[in-house]
Design a protein around this motif. Structure first.
Motif, PDB file in Angstrom:
ATOM      1  N   SER A   2       0.829  -1.192   0.000  1.00  0.00           N
ATOM      2  CA  SER A   2       0.000   0.000   0.000  1.00  0.00           C
ATOM      3  C   SER A   2       0.869   1.249   0.000  1.00  0.00           C
ATOM      4  CB  SER A   2      -0.924   0.000   1.218  1.00  0.00           C
ATOM      5  OG  SER A   2      -0.163   0.011   2.415  1.00  0.00           O
ATOM      6  N   ILE A   5       0.762   7.254   3.123  1.00  0.00           N
ATOM      7  CA  ILE A   5       0.038   8.521   3.160  1.00  0.00           C
ATOM      8  C   ILE A   5       0.390   9.212   4.468  1.00  0.00           C
ATOM      9  CG2 ILE A   5      -2.195   9.665   3.097  1.00  0.00           C
ATOM     10  CD1 ILE A   5      -3.315   7.303   1.591  1.00  0.00           C
ATOM     11  N   TYR A  29      -3.436   7.154   8.949  1.00  0.00           N
ATOM     12  CA  TYR A  29      -2.233   7.488   8.185  1.00  0.00           C
ATOM     13  C   TYR A  29      -1.090   6.568   8.601  1.00  0.00           C
ATOM     14  CZ  TYR A  29      -4.520  11.930   6.967  1.00  0.00           C
ATOM     15  OH  TYR A  29      -5.391  12.888   6.501  1.00  0.00           O
ATOM     16  N   ILE A 260      -7.795  12.293   4.483  1.00  0.00           N
ATOM     17  CA  ILE A 260      -7.283  11.013   3.989  1.00  0.00           C
ATOM     18  C   ILE A 260      -8.325  10.323   3.112  1.00  0.00           C
ATOM     19  CG2 ILE A 260      -7.967   9.558   5.948  1.00  0.00           C
ATOM     20  CD1 ILE A 260      -5.289   8.092   5.632  1.00  0.00           C
ATOM     21  N   GLN A 264      -7.480   9.153  -0.669  1.00  0.00           N
ATOM     22  CA  GLN A 264      -7.686   7.767  -1.104  1.00  0.00           C
ATOM     23  C   GLN A 264      -8.556   7.693  -2.345  1.00  0.00           C
ATOM     24  OE1 GLN A 264      -9.102   6.350   2.683  1.00  0.00           O
ATOM     25  NE2 GLN A 264      -7.125   5.446   3.239  1.00  0.00           N
ATOM     26  N   ARG A 265      -9.553   8.560  -2.441  1.00  0.00           N
ATOM     27  CA  ARG A 265     -10.390   8.578  -3.647  1.00  0.00           C
ATOM     28  C   ARG A 265      -9.589   9.037  -4.866  1.00  0.00           C
ATOM     29  NH1 ARG A 265     -14.381  10.362   0.168  1.00  0.00           N
ATOM     30  NH2 ARG A 265     -13.852  12.555  -0.233  1.00  0.00           N
ATOM     31  N   LEU A 267      -6.294   8.804  -5.272  1.00  0.00           N
ATOM     32  CA  LEU A 267      -5.330   7.760  -5.619  1.00  0.00           C
ATOM     33  C   LEU A 267      -6.006   6.587  -6.317  1.00  0.00           C
ATOM     34  CD1 LEU A 267      -3.110   7.701  -2.389  1.00  0.00           C
ATOM     35  CD2 LEU A 267      -2.635   8.835  -4.564  1.00  0.00           C
ATOM     36  N   ALA A 268      -7.193   6.226  -5.860  1.00  0.00           N
ATOM     37  CA  ALA A 268      -7.914   5.124  -6.495  1.00  0.00           C
ATOM     38  C   ALA A 268      -8.271   5.475  -7.935  1.00  0.00           C
ATOM     39  CB  ALA A 268      -9.179   4.799  -5.695  1.00  0.00           C
TER      40      ALA A 268
END
Length: 284
Positions: A2, A5, A29, A260, A264-265, A267-268
């Motif tokens: 992973s 972050i 994080y 965060i 994450q959204r 990065l996805a």
């Protein structure tokens, strides 16, 4: 594996480093960014350099939570900076806390002197296992990505790199092509936030927005997905999203959680774009 972050200090500047570590852990994080040297006289002034009680407590929180230090800040190279005297103690403290990188700003209009000081800083930091990373900003003397790259090339130090901050990327009219022209090895980590597309009318307004009123990733109008895809895949990302107006009613932990979730959204979405691109290439 992973992606790392990190919660940057500016996202919750009201928190002392030990509490920032605990908040980062609670919000999910893996890393944290610690402000060991205050950027302004108006922000909290804390004893965060040397063998101080706060540094020892920060080390204890890191050990207890498993959170690691991505970077320390902010190391300013000014005309009167004495690198060994003014900055080495912070680097040594960062190394004691396990920091990988040190964020450096160029606040010297004499580029030759800036190159010399940066090279000296890189040499001293190498002895501590810390890698100095230059950040370009429209309101500093190191204003653009190409200028930062030129300073690094002239300094000629292997542990030097460039931090692309999404806010400054947008406010300096940087382009994806500017990133593509440079060796990917220069980009060790990035800082993400969001903001309105419109650039403030004055440098003073830009500075005020940068320090106090950005947005969480995905809550503004910047093309963060394209920026992430332009940078090396998998590099750590730090969330630097100061929202001082929101902080009047929303505590640091909730803001860290919103930040965060936004990262994450982003990065996805970037990862999905990479996957689609790879699939298209394989079918050609």
């Amino acid at each position: 594996m992973s992606r790392a972050i990190s919660l940057s200090a500016l996202t919750a500047l009201e928190l002392a480093p030990p509490d920032l570590v605990s908040t980062a852990a609670a919000a999910g994080y893996s890393h944290v960014g610690l402000r060991l040297i205050a950027a302004t006289t108006t922000e909290p002034q804390r004893a965060t350099v040397g063998d101080t009680p706060m540094v020892r407590e920060t080390r204890a929180r890191l050990d207890a939570t498993g959170v690691r230090v991505l970077d320390i800040e902010v190391l300013r190279l000014k005309p009167d900076t004495r690198v060994a005297d003014d900055l080495l103690p912070a680097i040594e403290t960062g190394a004691r806390l396990g920091a990988r990188y040190a964020l450096v700003t160029g606040n010297d209009p004499d580029e030759a002197r800036l190159v010399d000081r940066f090279a000296e800083l890189c040499d001293l930091a190498a002895g501590c296992g810390v890698a100095p990373q230059l950040e370009f900003m429209s309101f500093s003397d190191l204003k653009t990505l190409p200028q930062a790259a030129r300073v690094i090339e002239r300094a000629g130090r292997d542990n030097a790199g460039i931090v692309v901050d999404a806010y400054h990327y947008s406010r300096t009219h940087c382009r994806l092509a500017d990133i593509a022209r440079l060796p990917s090895s220069l980009f060790r980590y990035a800082q993400l936030c969001d903001a309105p597309a419109a650039i403030p009318a004055t440098p003073e307004a830009t500075l005020a927005e940068a320090r106090a009123e950005r947005r969480f990733p995905g809550d503004g109008e910047l093309d963060l997905v394209s920026l992430v895809r332009a940078l090396p895949a998998g590099i750590p990302v730090a969330v630097e999203s100061p929202t001082q107006e929101l902080a009047k009613t929303v505590d640091a932990l909730e803001r860290a959680r919103r930040a965060i979730a936004g990262v994450q959204r982003v990065l996805a979405a970037a990862d999905r774009g990479r996957a689609v691109s790879r699939a298209g290439q394989e079918t050609m």
